[in-house]
Design a protein around this motif. Sequence first.
Motif, PDB file in Angstrom:
ATOM      1  N   TYR A  18       0.833  -1.203   0.000  1.00  0.00           N
ATOM      2  CA  TYR A  18       0.000   0.000   0.000  1.00  0.00           C
ATOM      3  C   TYR A  18       0.871   1.258   0.000  1.00  0.00           C
ATOM      4  CZ  TYR A  18      -3.434   3.500   1.415  1.00  0.00           C
ATOM      5  OH  TYR A  18      -4.222   4.622   1.451  1.00  0.00           O
ATOM      6  N   GLU A  19       1.868   1.298   0.886  1.00  0.00           N
ATOM      7  CA  GLU A  19       2.719   2.473   1.008  1.00  0.00           C
ATOM      8  C   GLU A  19       3.537   2.699  -0.263  1.00  0.00           C
ATOM      9  OE1 GLU A  19       2.938   4.688   3.550  1.00  0.00           O
ATOM     10  OE2 GLU A  19       1.198   3.679   4.416  1.00  0.00           O
ATOM     11  N   SER A  20       4.018   1.640  -0.869  1.00  0.00           N
ATOM     12  CA  SER A  20       4.845   1.768  -2.076  1.00  0.00           C
ATOM     13  C   SER A  20       4.032   2.301  -3.250  1.00  0.00           C
ATOM     14  CB  SER A  20       5.453   0.412  -2.441  1.00  0.00           C
ATOM     15  OG  SER A  20       6.321  -0.037  -1.419  1.00  0.00           O
ATOM     16  N   VAL A  21       2.839   1.740  -3.452  1.00  0.00           N
ATOM     17  CA  VAL A  21       1.991   2.223  -4.549  1.00  0.00           C
ATOM     18  C   VAL A  21       1.544   3.652  -4.272  1.00  0.00           C
ATOM     19  CG1 VAL A  21      -0.157   1.859  -5.825  1.00  0.00           C
ATOM     20  CG2 VAL A  21       1.234  -0.103  -5.145  1.00  0.00           C
ATOM     21  N   SER A  22       1.263   3.966  -3.006  1.00  0.00           N
ATOM     22  CA  SER A  22       0.865   5.326  -2.653  1.00  0.00           C
ATOM     23  C   SER A  22       1.983   6.321  -2.963  1.00  0.00           C
ATOM     24  CB  SER A  22       0.494   5.379  -1.170  1.00  0.00           C
ATOM     25  OG  SER A  22       0.027   6.664  -0.813  1.00  0.00           O
ATOM     26  N   ASP A  23       3.217   5.958  -2.631  1.00  0.00           N
ATOM     27  CA  ASP A  23       4.362   6.825  -2.955  1.00  0.00           C
ATOM     28  C   ASP A  23       4.478   7.015  -4.462  1.00  0.00           C
ATOM     29  OD1 ASP A  23       4.967   7.102  -0.300  1.00  0.00           O
ATOM     30  OD2 ASP A  23       6.530   5.559  -0.288  1.00  0.00           O
TER      31      ASP A  23
END
Length: 781
Positions: A103-108
Amino acid sequence: MANNLRAALTDRKKLLLTATPLQNSLLELYGLSTLIDENLFGDLPSFKTQYTSAQANLTELRERIQPFVKRTLRSQVLEYISYTERKLITKNFTPTDEEHQLYESVSDYLQRPGNYALPKGQKHLIVLLVRKVLASSARAVSGTLVVLRDRLQRMLDGLPAEQDIVHRLINDEELGDELIAELLEDQEDADIEETEEENGNGDEPIDKAKLQAEIEELNRYVLWAQSIGVDTKSRALLQALEVGFERMKEMGARPKAVVFTESRRTQQFLKDFLESNGHAGEVLTFNGTNREPESTVLMERWRETNESASRDVDVRSAILDAFKGDGKIMIATEAAAEGLNLQFCSLVINYDLPWNPQRIEQRIGRCHRYGQEFDVVVINFLNERNEADQRVYELLRHKFNLFEGVFGASDSVLGSIEGAVDFERRVLDIYQTCRNQAEIQKAFAALRKDVEETIANRMARTEELLVEHFDEDVHSRLKLDLQNAQHRLDTISRLFWGVTQHALQQEATFDEEALAFHLLSSPVANVPVGHYQLIRKDQELKRGMRVYRLGHPLGEHVIEQAKRADTPLREVVFDYSNHGTRISLVEQLKGKEGYLLLQRLRVKGIEEEDHLLFTGATSDGKALDSETCTKLFNCAARVEQPVQLSAEQDQHLKADAEQLVRATLDRIMEDNNLHFQEAREQLYKWAHDREQSAGRELDEAKAKIRELERKARQATNMTEQHEVEKEVAAWEKRKRDLRQRIFQVEDEIAEKRDRLINALVQKMQQTSQTETLFAIRWRVI
């Protein structure tokens, strides 16, 4: 469509019923008004100027809608209609480190400027779509990222890239179209803003090394999402269903749940997952197309016993029938959030929670509506490791009051916010711009403050002045109308039952207590013999009985027979002594006799009206009012032999009847005069609206000329001044043309107004016809 509907409804009486008359805009009120009468307001521009601008005259609008808008809040009918409550359960789930890091990687990635997968003109929409599926399921985000990756691969290979990637993503999922439509509407503005902010390279050559790196990054996320398989959130759904069904069991409700998701890919994944984990054969899906093989099978089976309309209608009906029958779980996209009646289901699970409070209310409203017998349990999923998700949920729960209580938010908050779409867009901006917990908390604190102020201001200004309190005596009138309606229903049912017994005395045997009869021989073609039961309020149909009512072919036959029955002058003896309950007006007539006449007065004027007029008197000449005459017929009676009225009695009776007819006609004329005055005033206001609208363009032209004249005075050289002077000349010509057109428009408006008023005058020419239905000599014992 709207024009065709208006044409079809011309010169017909109209009653529009809606649960949500004004969602976010008074313009909806204008649109509805044109279906009732195109002359209630002027045109749309004049309506906007008068009632939706900063200087809106809401007091005047309230007065103008008074005759044709009647709003009843659910809180005003609590003592007449039982509403169940909403019971909230928050289902927290904690993603694994692997799920959270994805989630955090795609959000970044989404927050990073300059990505080729996010073309400038479509960036807002693509970010919205990816963020929605990112919160939905690993399966959903994987499928969406594959679409983006494959598009970039085509670009790298020198093939034409798919241009309208947004509609491809929208069609793959079903994320609701309100926000998407609004973003598409201002896509050009968004493109301009992004160009200014990012100084992007839309026309510059593609950096193939950068493009290759982005493809590899997306492919890494795709493989990452696919490797997760069954995620924590999916497993939590099994627990949520178990808890929800246990609540259903405690309440005595049927074990049924509608599960809402914002992703069609998630929908299919959840169906497969649930059927593999204890719910085989119990899961249905409902979406915008319903093209799945299982849905087609249901439709074909449904068509075997039902009349077919179209595929879309048939498949929807088939799925709902299956859900109402043996189905336990229906996984639905936003397509099911409107237009479905699911009162038989008492469990709503928001697997994916929209940011738009209107859409949440619509979802819950499928089950929490009139006819629901049980409290509705609402289960919401909440990601414990996502700070932004938690702040959104806090706002939706505590500020919009969506999930708990008797009414939810529909009576107050949702009608007061400026626009749920604006709220959703601001939430998207927070997700897209905030990069740490502190920024998220600060942004949501600001949003919360704005929401509180917006709700408070709008409720104080608009709802109080316009919508909620324009009909202040609705509660007392409702109570009175309820009592009258119940009395009237009981009276009509009893009279209809009596007429039925008289008309079918040779063809049927009757059960007085059950209000039922056995039809031995049928006087009406296609009406079978057998058992029939008159249905009344709070009475269930007994097994083996057919429903009998006024609209039944047999009921219509009975009424028609009664209307054609011969009614010679007879003596009728009313038995008050054995009536059982007290009727004070009839009690005063006990031991007395007299005569009575019933007339039908048909009046044609502004409206066509029928009136039943009783005229009666005692034998000593004391007049009976209409209510007393009516009450007489509540008592059982027997018909005696024919009688004759004396010449004096006959003359007196006819004179009283003629006087009653004249008084009724005078009252109708007064009512029509009042109606005429109101209708004429409405037409004058309509004409004023149209004249204002016609003058608006002239005012705008004058303002434009003044602006150009200022620009000409500020010109730095002759060339610039000459160009401005040419514009001024063009606008001066336009101003003259507009003035001429305004004179023509004013003449047309005046002509139409006078024509409509003359039509009203013609309708005022009242004609009447009187028919004597029966006369009797009466006696009360």
